[in-house]
Design a protein around this motif. Structure first.
Motif, PDB file in Angstrom:
ATOM      1  N   SER A 174       0.814  -1.219   0.000  1.00 48.97           N
ATOM      2  CA  SER A 174       0.000   0.000   0.000  1.00 48.97           C
ATOM      3  C   SER A 174       0.848   1.270   0.000  1.00 48.97           C
ATOM      4  N   VAL A 175       1.934   1.295   0.792  1.00 51.47           N
ATOM      5  CA  VAL A 175       2.775   2.493   0.855  1.00 51.47           C
ATOM      6  C   VAL A 175       3.424   2.756  -0.497  1.00 51.47           C
ATOM      7  N   LYS A 176       3.981   1.681  -1.086  1.00 49.03           N
ATOM      8  CA  LYS A 176       4.632   1.813  -2.393  1.00 49.03           C
ATOM      9  C   LYS A 176       3.614   2.212  -3.454  1.00 49.03           C
ATOM     10  N   ARG A 177       2.417   1.615  -3.366  1.00 48.38           N
ATOM     11  CA  ARG A 177       1.368   1.910  -4.337  1.00 48.38           C
ATOM     12  C   ARG A 177       0.962   3.375  -4.243  1.00 48.38           C
ATOM     13  N   LYS A 178       0.856   3.875  -3.003  1.00 47.26           N
ATOM     14  CA  LYS A 178       0.446   5.254  -2.801  1.00 47.26           C
ATOM     15  C   LYS A 178       1.479   6.229  -3.369  1.00 47.26           C
ATOM     16  N   LYS A 179       2.765   5.957  -3.101  1.00 44.22           N
ATOM     17  CA  LYS A 179       3.826   6.835  -3.616  1.00 44.22           C
ATOM     18  C   LYS A 179       3.860   6.835  -5.141  1.00 44.22           C
ATOM     19  N   THR A 180       3.726   5.636  -5.698  1.00 40.87           N
ATOM     20  CA  THR A 180       3.743   5.522  -7.157  1.00 40.87           C
ATOM     21  C   THR A 180       2.557   6.254  -7.770  1.00 40.87           C
ATOM     22  N   GLU A 181       1.389   6.081  -7.137  1.00 38.57           N
ATOM     23  CA  GLU A 181       0.174   6.714  -7.646  1.00 38.57           C
ATOM     24  C   GLU A 181       0.279   8.226  -7.591  1.00 38.57           C
ATOM     25  N   GLU A 182       0.813   8.742  -6.471  1.00 35.45           N
ATOM     26  CA  GLU A 182       0.972  10.188  -6.335  1.00 35.45           C
ATOM     27  C   GLU A 182       1.923  10.733  -7.400  1.00 35.45           C
ATOM     28  N   GLN A 183       3.009  10.005  -7.654  1.00 34.53           N
ATOM     29  CA  GLN A 183       3.980  10.433  -8.654  1.00 34.53           C
ATOM     30  C   GLN A 183       3.373  10.427 -10.050  1.00 34.53           C
ATOM     31  N   ASP A 184       2.647   9.328 -10.387  1.00 36.94           N
ATOM     32  CA  ASP A 184       2.048   9.215 -11.718  1.00 36.94           C
ATOM     33  C   ASP A 184       0.950  10.240 -11.935  1.00 36.94           C
ATOM     34  N   LEU A 185       0.138  10.483 -10.893  1.00 41.85           N
ATOM     35  CA  LEU A 185      -0.919  11.484 -11.021  1.00 41.85           C
ATOM     36  C   LEU A 185      -0.324  12.873 -11.192  1.00 41.85           C
ATOM     37  N   SER A 186       0.777  13.111 -10.499  1.00 41.60           N
ATOM     38  CA  SER A 186       1.461  14.392 -10.641  1.00 41.60           C
ATOM     39  C   SER A 186       1.997  14.551 -12.059  1.00 41.60           C
ATOM     40  N   ASP A 187       2.560  13.465 -12.599  1.00 47.87           N
ATOM     41  CA  ASP A 187       3.074  13.487 -13.971  1.00 47.87           C
ATOM     42  C   ASP A 187       1.947  13.686 -14.977  1.00 47.87           C
ATOM     43  N   SER A 188       0.796  13.045 -14.699  1.00 47.06           N
ATOM     44  CA  SER A 188      -0.330  13.132 -15.642  1.00 47.06           C
ATOM     45  C   SER A 188      -0.887  14.547 -15.711  1.00 47.06           C
ATOM     46  N   LYS A 189      -0.833  15.266 -14.567  1.00 51.12           N
ATOM     47  CA  LYS A 189      -1.341  16.633 -14.562  1.00 51.12           C
ATOM     48  C   LYS A 189      -0.458  17.538 -15.407  1.00 51.12           C
ATOM     49  N   GLY A 190       0.825  17.224 -15.417  1.00 43.32           N
ATOM     50  CA  GLY A 190       1.736  18.030 -16.223  1.00 43.32           C
ATOM     51  C   GLY A 190       1.792  17.589 -17.672  1.00 43.32           C
ATOM     52  N   LYS A 191       1.191  16.444 -17.955  1.00 47.08           N
ATOM     53  CA  LYS A 191       1.202  15.906 -19.309  1.00 47.08           C
ATOM     54  C   LYS A 191      -0.023  16.392 -20.076  1.00 47.08           C
ATOM     55  N   GLU A 192       0.190  17.146 -21.094  1.00 46.96           N
ATOM     56  CA  GLU A 192      -0.906  17.706 -21.871  1.00 46.96           C
ATOM     57  C   GLU A 192      -1.452  16.671 -22.847  1.00 46.96           C
ATOM     58  N   ALA A 193      -2.790  16.531 -22.857  1.00 49.00           N
ATOM     59  CA  ALA A 193      -3.422  15.600 -23.796  1.00 49.00           C
ATOM     60  C   ALA A 193      -3.276  16.141 -25.211  1.00 49.00           C
ATOM     61  N   THR A 194      -2.742  15.337 -26.107  1.00 46.23           N
ATOM     62  CA  THR A 194      -2.527  15.768 -27.483  1.00 46.23           C
ATOM     63  C   THR A 194      -3.153  14.776 -28.449  1.00 46.23           C
ATOM     64  N   LEU A 195      -4.094  15.258 -29.230  1.00 48.38           N
ATOM     65  CA  LEU A 195      -4.717  14.415 -30.240  1.00 48.38           C
ATOM     66  C   LEU A 195      -3.734  14.212 -31.389  1.00 48.38           C
ATOM     67  N   LYS A 196      -3.543  12.951 -31.771  1.00 46.50           N
ATOM     68  CA  LYS A 196      -2.590  12.645 -32.841  1.00 46.50           C
ATOM     69  C   LYS A 196      -3.234  11.967 -34.050  1.00 46.50           C
ATOM     70  N   LYS A 197      -4.371  11.310 -33.822  1.00 44.16           N
ATOM     71  CA  LYS A 197      -4.960  10.568 -34.935  1.00 44.16           C
ATOM     72  C   LYS A 197      -6.484  10.570 -34.839  1.00 44.16           C
ATOM     73  N   ILE A 198      -7.132  10.641 -35.991  1.00 47.37           N
ATOM     74  CA  ILE A 198      -8.586  10.542 -36.054  1.00 47.37           C
ATOM     75  C   ILE A 198      -8.967   9.374 -36.964  1.00 47.37           C
ATOM     76  N   ILE A 199     -10.037   8.693 -36.571  1.00 49.23           N
ATOM     77  CA  ILE A 199     -10.495   7.510 -37.305  1.00 49.23           C
ATOM     78  C   ILE A 199     -11.875   7.789 -37.900  1.00 49.23           C
ATOM     79  N   PHE A 200     -12.041   7.397 -39.156  1.00 46.42           N
ATOM     80  CA  PHE A 200     -13.328   7.531 -39.824  1.00 46.42           C
ATOM     81  C   PHE A 200     -13.743   6.166 -40.372  1.00 46.42           C
ATOM     82  N   ILE A 201     -15.041   5.908 -40.354  1.00 44.20           N
ATOM     83  CA  ILE A 201     -15.576   4.681 -40.933  1.00 44.20           C
ATOM     84  C   ILE A 201     -16.137   5.014 -42.309  1.00 44.20           C
ATOM     85  N   ASP A 202     -15.668   4.314 -43.323  1.00 49.40           N
ATOM     86  CA  ASP A 202     -16.126   4.540 -44.696  1.00 49.40           C
ATOM     87  C   ASP A 202     -17.078   3.418 -45.088  1.00 49.40           C
TER      88      ASP A 202
END
Length: 300
Positions: A174-202
C-alpha cells in the motif's frame, strides 16, 4: 377621404418586397452551391480530363476517370504534379467496409490529396489503438459522442484514468502503491493531452454498425459533427443531413479542430481536400440543371 394608402407606404412596401426577394435569392445560392467559396487549386486539369474521357491507371492498367480508386493515384491524363498536396495537423485512419463500392467512395480523395497523412484499411483489418486511446478519437455520431471543442478535456481525463487503473494493483504494498500513484498522477497533470490521430468509418450508414461495434474501437472517444450539413449527391434517404460523406467529415472535422482546438484562424488550409469532391459536385449539379431545363422541371 381617400382609401388609397399614402405613396411613401407603397414605396416602402415595394422596397421591403425587393429586399425579401434578394435575401431569398442569396439563400438559394448558398443552398445550391455550398462549395463556391473554397480556396481551391486550379481544376483545369480535371476539366481537360473530363473532356478527354477515361484514362489508364499507370499502376494497374485499369480504365478510370480522374484517378484509380484501387491504387490511390491519378490516371495517365491527370499529371500528378497538377494535383494539390494538403498538409494536415493530424494523422487519419479510414476503416472501409469490405462491401463499400470503391468507385463510389469519397475516402479515396483524402488518400490522393494527403497521402502522407492518410491510411485506408479494409475491415476486418484494424490497427491496434488500445494503448493509444488518449491520443486517438473516432468520428461517429451517438449518445456518447462529444463535440470537437471538448476533445482535449476528455482526452486529459483518459490520461488520469489510465494512471489510476495502472496503480490499482492489490499485490503491490500500500505504501509503495500510494507513492507511485501520487507520482504518476502528478506526472499526468503536467502531461498535456494531445490528439494525434482521427479515425473515420467509410461505409453506407446501414453497414456501419458492424465496424462501429468492433471491440477494437469500443474504448475510443467518440466525436460527432453536429452542425455540418451534407451536400453529397448520394445521400441516403431517411438519414439526417448531418450524416456526411467521408471526405466531408474529414474536411469539416479539420476546419473545426483548427479553430476550436488549435485556436487559430482558418484561412482555407484544408480546402483542397475537396478538390475532386467539389468538381464532381459541380458536374452533377450542371448535368441535373441541364436535364431539368430540357424537361421544364424546377430544380430544388
Amino acid at each position: 377621404m381617400s382609401l388609397n394608402p399614402p405613396v411613401f407606404l407603397k414605396e416602402r412596401e415595394e422596397t421591403n418586397s425587393k429586399l425579401m426577394e434578394l435575401q431569398q435569392s442569396q439563400t438559394s445560392i448558398v443552398v445550391e452551391d455550398p462549395l463556391q467559396d473554397l480556396c481551391l487549386a486550379s481544376q483545369e486539369v480535371l476539366q481537360k480530363a473530363q473532356q478527354s474521357g477515361r484514362s489508364k491507371c499507370l499502376k494497374c492498367g485499369g480504365s478510370r476517370m480522374f484517378y484509380c480508386y484501387t491504387c490511390y493515384i491519378p490516371v495517365e491524363n491527370v499529371p500528378i504534379e497538377q494535383i494539390p498536396l494538403v498538409k494536415l495537423p493530424l494523422k487519419i485512419d479510414i476503416i472501409k467496409h469490405p462491401n463499400e463500392t470503391d468507385g463510389k467512395s469519397t475516402a479515396v480523395h483524402a488518400k490522393l490529396l494527403a497521402p502522407e497523412f492518410v491510411n485506408i484499411y479494409t475491415y476486418p483489418c484494424i490497427p491496434e489503438y488500445e494503448e493509444k486511446d488518449h491520443e486517438v478519437v473516432l468520428v461517429f455520431p451517438g449518445p456518447k459522442s462529444v463535440s470537437i471543442k471538448d476533445i482535449s478535456f476528455n482526452l486529459q481525463k483518459r490520461i488520469q484514468n489510465n494512471v489510476s487503473v495502472k496503480n490499482d494493483d492489490p499485490d503491490k504494498p500500500s505504501v509503495k502503491r500510494k507513492k507511485t500513484e501520487e507520482q504518476d498522477l502528478s506526472d499526468s497533470k503536467g502531461k498535456e493531452a494531445t490528439l494525434k490521430k482521427i479515425i473515420f468509418i467509410d461505409s453506407t450508414w446501414n453497414q456501419t454498425n458492424k465496424i462501429f461495434t468492433d471491440e477494437r474501437l469500443q474504448g475510443l472517444l467518440q466525436v460527432e459533427l453536429k452542425t455540418r450539413r451534407t451536400c453529397f449527391w448520394r445521400h441516403q434517404k431517411g438519414k439526417p443531413d448531418t450524416f456526411l460523406s467521408t471526405i466531408e467529415a474529414i474536411y469539416y472535422f479539420l476546419v473545426d479542430y483548427h479553430t476550436d482546438v488549435l485556436k487559430e484562424k482558418y484561412k482555407g488550409q484544408y480546402d483542397n481536400l475537396l478538390f475532386f469532391y467539389s468538381f464532381m459536385y459541380q458536374l452533377i449539379k450542371n448535368a441535373k440543371c441541364s436535364g431539368d431545363n430540357e424537361t421544364g422541371k424546377i430544380t430544388h
